[in-house]
Write an enzyme that holds these catalytic residues in place. Structure first.
Site, PDB file in Angstrom:
ATOM      1  N   ARG A 121       0.823  -1.212   0.000  1.00 11.63           N
ATOM      2  CA  ARG A 121       0.000   0.000   0.000  1.00 11.63           C
ATOM      3  C   ARG A 121       0.857   1.262   0.000  1.00 11.63           C
ATOM      4  O   ARG A 121       0.566   2.219  -0.726  1.00 11.63           O
ATOM      5  CB  ARG A 121      -0.957  -0.011   1.195  1.00 11.63           C
ATOM      6  N   LYS A 156       1.611  24.866  -5.158  1.00 14.73           N
ATOM      7  CA  LYS A 156       0.381  24.272  -4.587  1.00 14.73           C
ATOM      8  C   LYS A 156       0.538  22.760  -4.534  1.00 14.73           C
ATOM      9  O   LYS A 156      -0.061  22.003  -5.291  1.00 14.73           O
ATOM     10  CB  LYS A 156      -0.825  24.687  -5.416  1.00 14.73           C
ATOM     11  N   LYS A 188       3.071  39.274  -5.963  1.00 16.61           N
ATOM     12  CA  LYS A 188       1.642  39.078  -6.201  1.00 16.61           C
ATOM     13  C   LYS A 188       0.859  40.305  -5.720  1.00 16.61           C
ATOM     14  O   LYS A 188       1.441  41.287  -5.237  1.00 16.61           O
ATOM     15  CB  LYS A 188       1.170  37.798  -5.514  1.00 16.61           C
ATOM     16  N   GLU A 217       3.183  39.739 -10.896  1.00 16.70           N
ATOM     17  CA  GLU A 217       1.797  39.468 -11.302  1.00 16.70           C
ATOM     18  C   GLU A 217       1.087  40.778 -11.632  1.00 16.70           C
ATOM     19  O   GLU A 217       1.186  41.755 -10.879  1.00 16.70           O
ATOM     20  CB  GLU A 217       1.066  38.757 -10.159  1.00 16.70           C
ATOM     21  N   ASP A 238      -2.590  37.619 -14.660  1.00 18.25           N
ATOM     22  CA  ASP A 238      -3.517  36.971 -13.725  1.00 18.25           C
ATOM     23  C   ASP A 238      -4.969  37.172 -14.138  1.00 18.25           C
ATOM     24  O   ASP A 238      -5.456  38.303 -14.242  1.00 18.25           O
ATOM     25  CB  ASP A 238      -3.300  37.529 -12.312  1.00 18.25           C
TER      26      ASP A 238
END
Length: 301
Positions: A121, A156, A188, A217, A238
Site C-alpha cells: 500500500r 500548490k 503578487k 503578477e 492573472d
C-alpha cells in the site's frame, strides 16, 4: 512478520544516484518512506502475519489499471527495499515518463511474500499519486502541443511532497516554477498593495535581491506597460481574458516572458497557448491530480 527496515547506507548504494538524478534528495526521500511506513505499520502487519507462512517467497507484478504516464518507480522501489531488504529482486518493465496502457506491468518484485504485502500500500500510494500528477501534466502538455507554450507547475503541493510532485510534473513533460520562496521572487497582488504599486514592488525586490529572478503578477495591461518601461522581464498575467492575453503578447513584443495564470482549464488550454504566452501556470497539476489506478498482483503458484 517483522519489517527488515533496511539501513539508509545499504539502500543508498542501490538508489541514491538515481534519486538524485531525479532531482530528489536521497536522505529526505528515505526519511519520508520511513515516516509513511511507521504510520501504516506502527507494530505488526497482523493480517499478513496470520495468513502468510514466514518462509514463503513470491513474485508480485505492479500493474497499470488505466492508461497514463508513470512517475515514482524509484520511490516505490525504495519502499520495497526498505521493507523487504536490499536483496529483494526488483525488475522494472518501464521507466518513469513512459506512457503505459491498462494491463501493462510496471515492475515485478520477488521476495518474502508477507513483506511484499506489507510494503504494497505504501509503495502504491507513492506510485499512484505521482503517476497521477505525471498523467495530468501530460494531458495539458498534449493540449498545447505545437503552440510553443509550456506547462508550468506552482507551489500548490502536498506538504512534504513538493520535490516528488515537481519531479512527476517533469515526467509528464511539464516544467517547474520555483521550488520555494527563496528560489526567486514572485510579486503578487498583496505584495503590490503593501509596496504601493507594481513598479515600487519590483524595485524593492531588485534592490534587496539583485541577483534573483523576479516575476511580477499583473491584472491590467496598464500594469504590464509600467513594468515593461522599467525593464521587468517576467510577468504573470492573472485572470485575464484570452483577448487581453493576446493584447499583452502584442504589447510585450518579446521584451518579457509572459505566463498565463488563473481561470485556466484543460479545454481552454490551447486557446490560451495560441495567444503567444510562454507558459501556462497550472496549480491543478499537483493540487487536483487524480491518482493513476495501479495495483499489485501476486503471481499464482
Amino acid at each position: 512478520m517483522t519489517i527488515a527496515r533496511t539501513a539508509y547506507d545499504a539502500l543508498a548504494v542501490a538508489l541514491r544516484t538515481e534519486l538524485e538524478d531525479c532531482g530528489l534528495d536521497a536522505r529526505s526521500t528515505y526519511d519520508a518512506v520511513m515516516r509513511a511506513l511507521a504510520e501504516d505499520v506502527p507494530g505488526e502487519d497482523v493480517t499478513s502475519a496470520a495468513t502468510i507462512p514466514p518462509d514463503a517467497v513470491a513474485t508480485a507484478d505492479v500493474v497499470a489499471r488505466a492508461d497514463g504516464v508513470v512517475a515514482g518507480l524509484p520511490v516505490a522501489e525504495l519502499v520495497f527495499r526498505y521493507v523487504a531488504g536490499v536483496h529483494v529482486d526488483i525488475a522494472r518493465r518501464v521507466a518513469d515518463g513512459d506512457r503505459v496502457a491498462r494491463g501493462d506491468v510496471l515492475l515485478s518484485v520477488t521476495g518474502p511474500t508477507g513483506l511484499l504485502l506489507t510494503a504494497e500500500r505504501t509503495a502504491l500510494n507513492y506510485l499512484c499519486h505521482l503517476s497521477g500528477v505525471a498523467t495530468t501534466t501530460a494531458r495539458w502538455v498534449d493540449a498545447v502541443s505545437g503552440t510553443g507554450a509550456r506547462i508550468r507547475d506552482s507551489r500548490k503541493t502536498i506538504p512534504g511532497f513538493r520535490l516528488m510532485e515537481k519531479y512527476a510534473v517533469r515526467c509528464g513533460g511539464g516544467v517547474n516554477h520555483r521550488t520555494s520562496l527563496s528560489d526567486e521572487a514572485l510579486i503578487k497582488d498583496n505584495h503590490v498593495l503593501g509596496a504601493g504599486g507594481v513598479v515600487a514592488a519590483y524595485f524593492a525586490v531588485m534592490a534587496r535581491y539583485p541577483t534573483l529572478p523576479i516575476q511580477v503578477e499583473v491584472t491590467t495591461l496598464d500594469q504590464l506597460r509600467e513594468l515593461l518601461e522599467v525593464g521587468a522581464d517576467q510577468v504573470l498575467l492573472d485572470n485575464m481574458s484570452t483577448e487581453q492575453m493576446a493584447e499583452a503578447v502584442r504589447i510585450t513584443n518579446g521584451r518579457a516572458i509572459l505566463e498565463a495564470s488563473g481561470g485556466l482549464s484543460l479545454d481552454r488550454a490551447r486557446e490560451v497557448a495560441e495567444t503567444g504566452v510562454d507558459f501556462l501556470a497550472v496549480g491543478a497539476l499537483t493540487h487536483s491530480a487524480p491518482v493513476l489506478d495501479i495495483a499489485m498482483d501476486l503471481r499464482e503458484g
